[in-house]
Design an enzyme around this catalytic site. Structure first.
Site, PDB file in Angstrom:
ATOM      1  N   TYR A 440      64.531  11.969  80.716  1.00 22.80           N
ATOM      2  CA  TYR A 440      64.372  11.107  81.912  1.00 22.80           C
ATOM      3  C   TYR A 440      63.139  10.228  81.843  1.00 22.80           C
ATOM      4  O   TYR A 440      62.328  10.358  80.951  1.00 22.80           O
ATOM      5  CB  TYR A 440      64.501  11.900  83.206  1.00 22.80           C
ATOM      6  N   GLU A 441      63.099   9.282  82.749  1.00 25.06           N
ATOM      7  CA  GLU A 441      62.002   8.306  82.771  1.00 25.06           C
ATOM      8  C   GLU A 441      61.995   7.462  81.495  1.00 25.06           C
ATOM      9  O   GLU A 441      60.938   7.069  80.999  1.00 25.06           O
ATOM     10  CB  GLU A 441      60.681   9.066  82.942  1.00 25.06           C
ATOM     11  N   GLY A 442      63.212   7.181  80.982  1.00 25.74           N
ATOM     12  CA  GLY A 442      63.349   6.450  79.722  1.00 25.74           C
ATOM     13  C   GLY A 442      63.424   7.417  78.565  1.00 25.74           C
ATOM     14  O   GLY A 442      62.404   7.993  78.188  1.00 25.74           O
ATOM     15  N   GLN A 447      61.375   4.795  74.660  1.00 28.48           N
ATOM     16  CA  GLN A 447      59.911   4.711  74.599  1.00 28.48           C
ATOM     17  C   GLN A 447      59.478   4.087  73.275  1.00 28.48           C
ATOM     18  O   GLN A 447      58.571   3.243  73.239  1.00 28.48           O
ATOM     19  CB  GLN A 447      59.286   6.114  74.714  1.00 28.48           C
TER      20      GLN A 447
END
Lengths: 592, 592
Positions: A440-442, A447
């Protein structure tokens, strides 16, 4: 029963002796954070994590969240009381400006607390974590009225926050999103659509939930340039600040996940829900990006937190479990066997996790300190340098710390043999919980692409040049010191690999972008290794200055382990990057 | 809903074109295994895996096993029917001598079938897998009466088998075991004690369960030299072969595990249970070791199986899921986005898993073929060489294939983003199931110690010298062939690392055994990389001989990916080994 002890002492050492936290008294909030205040804050925070959050972690995994027939969601037993203790302790607003009810202390301290909370109970820690993310977004992009309406209630913990981005057909590629916002004519919008994977989307910890939602205003351009950010409260807020009627947003179902069972991951249905624009129309992605750096840093910290708690429990087991004899002869002859910590392969595992944890913690706190500088410094040049660092290191902290954090949880679980596979011992939960942070969060591949495609080339590579220069200067200044040679020499070799890889991309990826894509993940890990190697060199310098201190001597040994066994991975990463994209991309999709 | 397709075609290619399976017609059972028979057998086996085992895999995870109040255990819905199809298809006795009801075909074919079964449904596949292990032990060590009593019933599948080694306080260190065997005076023994982690210890798939149990005969020496092996049937067997009264062994409880929920992992209580000695008294560990090579090979195959099924599902998702655009411009402009298989970082992941799977499969089949030679050749020298190979490669196949198999399942899960974390998609199950293979049948750290402490030095290092020589000869014979240069050159570099590491141990580990222990895991992986690199070189040679075949061209690309990106890991492994044990062992246990 697994246990957790927040690494308060180590955090204080890093802040005070390695990172020069106290040199920043010129920044707002830092003069209030004197050494004794910092020690007291982190001490209290650690205690909350150890004695309130950790004890309900396993129950949260077993029990999970329940969606009731009326659409409400019940969190596991004990979560509400632990959450209340956190809120009432004032932790939510630790670094929020006093104007909105917070304490205005450095975000660096909040980051340290995020590690403690994530290590103690990841699923529970996500509720305040998301709330802090929503506060951060409103602080930057909200109107004063929005700030006054929402932030003090969130700081008090009576309301919580969420981020609503993902839809069934789009996660990474938000340009595809379909949730629609239709102007109501009174300044508000009517939102309709389905969001998935919404952490803390519905629960019983707070009286209201403040959803930050991205959607496309009717008639807006297609793709990412037509995305706007809205605030959509679960209960509408009356003029006097009291809660009004229920808004048209509801949890349709809960996901059944591999881990973080204690966090409610919701499908959220927006059915003409009333929302208000946050920031400018069609600039919603930019607004989200502001909170993303900090959210991604926080997720990297989750990887570290799980690595730390898994390590602590593996150490306890390795000291307790007797099995076999040391290769060099019985160490505890009076027992039927030696504790397994005598075995070199067990040591290798524990040292590897420990060497990662300490360097990763330093990298996290260093980066959090830059975040404080970005937001609080009055010196534009200092702000720019700090922002460069944040941009460069955020994908590294997120990607590398969660990849390695998960891998470390797996290695710690391995110490337990069959017991590690049995849920009762709790090691499986650390592995299953840690797994989400890579996604999650990319997702971590994203990244890596963010690093190589955006952060690295930005401003002509200024951020990377500065970082390379800083590490090189450190080596030059210290490689004549006997105690630091075992650090400076391998660090130089790793730095050369990083420089070589950076150069290779400059020469080979402009004309052939697949070369960048095929090497992105290796480059992210290469940079992470050098950054952690640099952290170890700085830790070693501080430790060497305190001869005779057993804790410091252990750090010097652990650091040398990192330099000898972990840092040389840079050359493998470099070799992979130089292999380019030819064989990676050669096959037709049908050949798979 | 995840799916599975057994890699029949690839297995046939490896047997026929790479490993020269058909050159062994002199071995018993091989002349019956003509190319068309092999193709028919593997085709049928693959069909059983794809259409019978795979469809009940997810249900098995969701439902798990249930222990009923009377101590009986119910397996998940659909398991019994699938098990019956396996048993009735004659698969249990595929390579068991015809004298005991089997088909006497090569064990190599059974190993291929084990991969299919493990990929399709690991938890279900363990029931026959353990039965085959018990058959193997009885074949070597049982009396003729024991063989006739138990084996034909196990081959028919009406009875199943187990291995009972672990106790609460001892897993790796079996010398600590406490289960007691008291002679009854009639040739039987009375066994009392508790065994844990007993896979398939109790269930409803068969009429009887044949437990192989290690225990200490009253008065036997302490430690490993006082351990004996017993056969303890759940139901005693009457003279006429019919089932008699219930024996004093029962399932006390089931473990709640991270994965393989469909397999019943039992605490087994022996309360004066009647058992009969298998093999000599006090030589029980030796008897177990006989079945361990094959059992460890089978567990390595499980790692491969999970890697393969995870890969297949990740490929399907990567072709289907659209998100973002290719770096080199839209590939499917008529859709809103490109399928994610266009992205280099996705490709890198898929290629890495694929490159592992094909080499690992070759290594497994090559090693299984040596097992056939060990058991079936009439040439003592050939048997010895094959036995050397088995000894050397068994820990590698077990340790490396399960470490990488799990890591690959994690990487495949990562392709799915958030969907990979949601149980519904099935990727989490592959990860959770694959995790056990790193632990059971000797945790991977133990495999590494077995390799470095036992297998490597045995007979003056003969096995390793032979392997090094074989790879060196291959390189010499082929490095002038243009198509094979991209294989031979990197293989030579990797071989040099392996030679260097082997030499380093000879010079540094005799006097300081911790140097061996600290480098053991890296050495195991180093040998695994070289062995897989050698397999790729052999595959490339076979593929290059079939120009114009698209499947063969894909193999050449995949192999080059392995040589360029994966094989260079040997130098990192070598660097870690050379670092020795000083920093690994320096800290006092209290410093952790």
């Amino acid at each position: 029963m697994p246990s957790y002890r927040a690494p308060v002492e180590d955090t204080l050492f890093l802040l005070n002796d390695v990172l020069g936290f106290q040199n920043h008294a010129n920044l707002a909030g830092f003069s209030e954070a004197s050494p004794d205040v910092v020690e007291a804050v982190l001490g209290e925070g650690g205690k909350l994590a150890d004695t309130v959050f950790a004890p309900v972690n396993r129950a949260g995994d077993l029990e999970g969240c329940t969606r009731n027939p009326d659409g409400s969601v019940t969190t596991p037993k004990g979560f509400k009381a632990a959450y209340d203790a956190y809120a009432q302790g004032g932790w939510m607003g630790l670094s929020v400006p006093e104007a909105y009810g917070g304490q205005g202390l450095p975000h660096t301290l909040n980051t340290a607390m995020q590690e403690f909370v994530s290590g103690a109970n990841l699923a529970l820690g996500m509720y305040p974590g998301l709330t802090q993310g929503a506060i951060a977004a409103l602080l930057v992009h909200g109107t004063e009225e929005q700030k006054q309406t929402y932030i003090p209630n969130m700081v008090a913990g009576t309301w919580t926050g969420t981020m609503n981005l993902t839809e069934p057909h789009c996660g990474t590629d938000l340009g595809l999103l379909k949730t629609k916002a239709v102007p109501n004519g009174d300044g508000s919008y009517s939102l309709t659509g389905t969001k998935i994977f919404i952490s803390a989307g519905e629960h019983d910890l707070s009286e209201n939930i403040v959803h930050l939602v991205i959607a496309r205003i009717e008639g807006a351009p297609a793709g990412t340039k037509g995305i706007s950010l809205f605030v959509v409260p679960k209960f509408l807020v009356n003029q006097d600040g009291s809660l009004g009627e229920r808004n048209g947003v509801a949890c349709g179902s809960l996901e059944h996940k591999m881990g973080i069972h204690g966090n409610a991951t919701c499908v959220m249905n927006y059915d003409g829900a009333k929302g208000w624009l946050v920031g400018e129309a069609n600039r919603g992605l930019n607004a989200m990006f502001v909170m993303m750096n900090e959210a991604r840093l926080a997720v990297g910290v989750q990887g570290l937190g799980q690595s730390e708690v898994a390590y602590q429990n593996a150490v306890a087991y390795a000291k307790d479990r007797v099995q076999g004899r040391a290769l060099t002869g019985a160490k505890v002859p009076e027992k039927a066997a030696d504790p397994i910590i005598v075995h070199p392969d067990v040591r290798r595992t524990l040292m590897g996790i420990r060497a990662f944890n300490e360097a990763a913690r330093a990298l996290v706190l260093w980066t959090a300190l830059q975040s404080d500088i970005v937001h609080r410094s009055e010196d534009a040049k200092q702000r720019q340098a700090a922002d460069d660092h944040m941009g460069l290191m955020t994908p590294v902290v997120k990607g590398v710390l969660t990849d390695r954090g998960f891998a470390n949880a797996v290695e710690a679980q391995q110490m337990f043999g069959g017991h590690g596979y049995v849920e009762e011992w709790g090691m499986s939960q650390f592995v299953r919980d840690a797994r989400i942070a890579m996604i999650y969060e990319g997702a971590n591949g994203i990244q890596a692409m963010d690093l190589i495609g955006r952060k690295l080339p930005r401003d002509g590579g200024r951020a990377m040049m500065t970082f390379l220069g800083e590490v090189q200067t450190f080596i030059k200044d210290n490689n004549e010191t006997e105690a630091l040679k075992p650090f400076c020499t391998p660090l130089q070799a790793a730095l050369n690999d990083l420089q070589g890889a950076t150069m290779w991309f400059m020469q080979n990826a402009m004309a052939k972008p697949d070369n960048a894509g095929a090497g992105a993940t290796d480059y992210m890990h290469l940079l992470g290794l050098v950054a952690m190697g640099y952290m170890w060199a700085k830790i070693a310098k501080a430790a060497a200055a305190k001869p005779g201190d057993a804790r410091m001597e252990a750090k010097l040994v652990t650091g040398r382990f990192f330099m000898e066994r972990m840092l040389p991975e840079t050359s493998l990463r470099f070799a992979r990057i130089k292999a380019g994209s030819d064989t990676t991309m050669a096959l037709a999709a049908e050949a798979f």
